[in-house]
Design an enzyme around this catalytic site. Structure first.
Site, PDB file in Angstrom:
ATOM      1  N   GLU A 292      -5.856  -5.221  10.802  1.00 32.51           N
ATOM      2  CA  GLU A 292      -4.139  -4.073  10.851  1.00 32.51           C
ATOM      3  C   GLU A 292      -4.440  -2.883  12.237  1.00 32.51           C
ATOM      4  O   GLU A 292      -5.125  -2.648  12.559  1.00 32.51           O
ATOM      5  CB  GLU A 292      -4.293  -2.394  10.459  1.00 32.51           C
ATOM      6  CG  GLU A 292      -5.791  -2.335   9.040  1.00 32.51           C
ATOM      7  CD  GLU A 292      -5.736  -0.457   9.124  1.00 32.51           C
ATOM      8  OE1 GLU A 292      -4.743  -0.011   8.349  1.00 32.51           O
ATOM      9  OE2 GLU A 292      -6.763  -0.490   8.493  1.00 32.51           O
TER      10      GLU A 292
ATOM     11  N   GLU B 177      -6.861   4.891   8.414  1.00 32.75           N
ATOM     12  CA  GLU B 177      -6.412   6.591   7.580  1.00 32.75           C
ATOM     13  C   GLU B 177      -7.870   6.791   7.294  1.00 32.75           C
ATOM     14  O   GLU B 177      -8.411   8.039   7.282  1.00 32.75           O
ATOM     15  CB  GLU B 177      -5.223   7.033   6.538  1.00 32.75           C
ATOM     16  CG  GLU B 177      -4.030   5.933   7.510  1.00 32.75           C
ATOM     17  CD  GLU B 177      -3.036   5.148   6.973  1.00 32.75           C
ATOM     18  OE1 GLU B 177      -1.663   5.218   7.516  1.00 32.75           O
ATOM     19  OE2 GLU B 177      -2.954   5.789   5.008  1.00 32.75           O
TER      20      GLU B 177
ATOM     21  N   HIS C   6      -9.884   1.494   5.604  1.00 30.01           N
ATOM     22  CA  HIS C   6      -8.027   1.441   6.158  1.00 30.01           C
ATOM     23  C   HIS C   6      -8.617   1.592   6.738  1.00 30.01           C
ATOM     24  O   HIS C   6      -9.462   3.146   7.085  1.00 30.01           O
ATOM     25  CB  HIS C   6      -7.564   2.106   4.895  1.00 30.01           C
ATOM     26  CG  HIS C   6      -5.981   2.024   5.619  1.00 30.01           C
ATOM     27  ND1 HIS C   6      -5.522   3.202   6.011  1.00 30.01           N
ATOM     28  CD2 HIS C   6      -4.968   0.968   5.176  1.00 30.01           C
ATOM     29  CE1 HIS C   6      -3.837   2.638   6.607  1.00 30.01           C
ATOM     30  NE2 HIS C   6      -3.670   1.495   5.908  1.00 30.01           N
TER      31      HIS C   6
ATOM     32  N   SER D 295       2.659  -2.073  10.628  1.00 31.99           N
ATOM     33  CA  SER D 295       4.026  -2.942  10.733  1.00 31.99           C
ATOM     34  C   SER D 295       4.844  -3.354  10.539  1.00 31.99           C
ATOM     35  O   SER D 295       5.835  -3.870  11.061  1.00 31.99           O
ATOM     36  CB  SER D 295       5.040  -1.974  11.823  1.00 31.99           C
ATOM     37  OG  SER D 295       4.721  -0.667  12.362  1.00 31.99           O
TER      38      SER D 295
ATOM     39  N   GLY E 154       2.919   2.053  11.149  1.00 27.18           N
ATOM     40  CA  GLY E 154       3.574   2.732  11.250  1.00 27.18           C
ATOM     41  C   GLY E 154       4.081   4.250  12.360  1.00 27.18           C
ATOM     42  O   GLY E 154       4.910   5.043  12.554  1.00 27.18           O
TER      43      GLY E 154
ATOM     44  N   ASN F 263       0.851  -1.229   0.018  1.00 25.15           N
ATOM     45  CA  ASN F 263      -0.021  -0.408   0.310  1.00 25.15           C
ATOM     46  C   ASN F 263       1.508   1.023   0.064  1.00 25.15           C
ATOM     47  O   ASN F 263       1.390   1.666   0.873  1.00 25.15           O
ATOM     48  CB  ASN F 263      -0.963  -0.386   1.044  1.00 25.15           C
ATOM     49  CG  ASN F 263      -1.574   1.138   1.257  1.00 25.15           C
ATOM     50  OD1 ASN F 263      -1.932   1.891   0.068  1.00 25.15           O
ATOM     51  ND2 ASN F 263      -2.146   1.565   2.555  1.00 25.15           N
ATOM     52  N   TRP F 264       1.022   2.056  -0.870  1.00 24.95           N
ATOM     53  CA  TRP F 264       1.837   2.974  -1.670  1.00 24.95           C
ATOM     54  C   TRP F 264       1.315   4.286  -0.766  1.00 24.95           C
ATOM     55  O   TRP F 264       2.343   5.270  -0.244  1.00 24.95           O
ATOM     56  CB  TRP F 264       2.590   3.320  -2.930  1.00 24.95           C
ATOM     57  CG  TRP F 264       2.871   2.223  -3.342  1.00 24.95           C
ATOM     58  CD1 TRP F 264       3.419   0.591  -2.933  1.00 24.95           C
ATOM     59  CD2 TRP F 264       3.390   2.294  -5.052  1.00 24.95           C
ATOM     60  NE1 TRP F 264       3.728   0.649  -3.980  1.00 24.95           N
ATOM     61  CE2 TRP F 264       4.459   0.885  -5.010  1.00 24.95           C
ATOM     62  CE3 TRP F 264       3.203   3.637  -5.915  1.00 24.95           C
ATOM     63  CZ2 TRP F 264       5.000   0.577  -6.130  1.00 24.95           C
ATOM     64  CZ3 TRP F 264       3.759   2.833  -6.901  1.00 24.95           C
ATOM     65  CH2 TRP F 264       4.699   1.963  -7.337  1.00 24.95           C
ATOM     66  N   LYS F 265       0.049   4.073  -0.083  1.00 20.03           N
ATOM     67  CA  LYS F 265       0.050   5.620  -0.243  1.00 20.03           C
ATOM     68  C   LYS F 265      -0.136   6.555  -0.330  1.00 20.03           C
ATOM     69  O   LYS F 265       0.266   6.350  -2.038  1.00 20.03           O
ATOM     70  CB  LYS F 265      -0.060   5.559   1.833  1.00 20.03           C
ATOM     71  CG  LYS F 265      -0.184   4.542   2.537  1.00 20.03           C
ATOM     72  CD  LYS F 265       0.394   4.261   4.038  1.00 20.03           C
ATOM     73  CE  LYS F 265       0.006   3.534   4.762  1.00 20.03           C
ATOM     74  NZ  LYS F 265      -0.012   3.019   6.028  1.00 20.03           N
TER      75      LYS F 265
END
Length: 251
Positions: free
Chosen positions: A168, A98, A96, A214, A174, A9-11
């Site tokens: 997650e 976020e 997700h 992570s 992160g 997942n490059w975000k």
């Protein structure tokens, strides 16, 4: 037999040129390797069509990081599931942490997104997980169960079987913290039990559940050795070919 999967997942990272170069590098590395798992990269919308043109879909799956909960219309700045599919992408990350945290995505919104993704032959990588407070106060199982039930349990068994789940622990995303391999296994086994209660053991046993908190080349082998951990949804470590391949090769 459920699939083993490593998904990046490059975000909101890489410009178009950097993204195409990274995708090419990963694609070449996969040609040289013989991975024992499916490999997917989920990239910014701006990159999808260009990256699709330079990768081998037999080696590397391509996904978007999100899609809209509407098919089309006056929704300035949104990107719909049909638009994503038109680029050649075949996966989409939904739910997700976020998106939930920063953009207020609810289970009702996610239910609409899942339906549109499936309608457009996109495989949802559906994210679930608890924040630190929920981990510490012991409500994490109920939180995750509710996230699954509210957004996915309207699906038929056939459609649920098209979903990839990604657990997650938000407190480990992160932050450099990682759930222990035992904590990850406990939650993944719990999730599989929730699915079995609704759809039966066969559907539960065939559902891939990825770990997304992570995950690095150093801890991936221990995590992936657990019977209910079917791979990883990888953030930061997916932005560098060597570290991403280190995780892919952990199987």
């Amino acid at each position: 037999m459920r699939k083993k999967i490593v998904a990046g997942n490059w975000k909101m990272n890489t410009n178009l040129q950097e993204g195409v170069a990274l995708a090419k590098e990963i694609n070449e590395a996969l040609k040289a390797a013989q991975p024992k798992c499916d490999v997917i990269i989920a990239v910014p919308f701006t990159h999808l069509a260009s990256i699709n043109a330079v990768i081998d879909p037999a080696k590397l799956g391509l996904g978007a990081e999100n899609c809209a909960n509407h098919k089309s219309g006056a929704y300035t700045g949104e990107v719909s599931a049909p638009m994503v599919a038109s680029t050649g992408a075949t996966y989409v990350i939904l739910g997700h942490s976020e998106r939930r945290q920063y953009y207020g995505e609810t289970s009702e919104i996610l239910k609409e997104k899942v339906a549109l993704a499936l309608e457009n032959n996109l495989t949802p990588i559906f994210c679930i997980g608890e924040v630190l407070e929920e981990r510490e106060n012991g409500t994490y199982n109920e939180v995750v169960k509710k996230q699954i039930e509210e957004a996915l349990f309207n699906l038929s068994a056939e459609d649920f079987g098209k979903i990839i789940l990604a657990y997650e622990p938000v407190w480990a995303s992160g932050t450099g913290k990682t759930a222990t391999d035992d904590q990850a296994e406990d939650m993944h086994a719990f999730i599989r039990g929730v699915i079995a209660d609704r759809y039966g053991k066969e559907v539960a046993e065939n559902t891939s559940i990825l770990y997304g908190g992570s995950c690095k080349p150093s801890n991936a082998p221990q995590l992936f050795a657990k019977p209910d951990v079917d791979g990883g949804l990888i953030g930061g470590a997916s932005l560098e070919c060597g570290s991403f391949m280190g995780i892919v090769n952990a199987f």
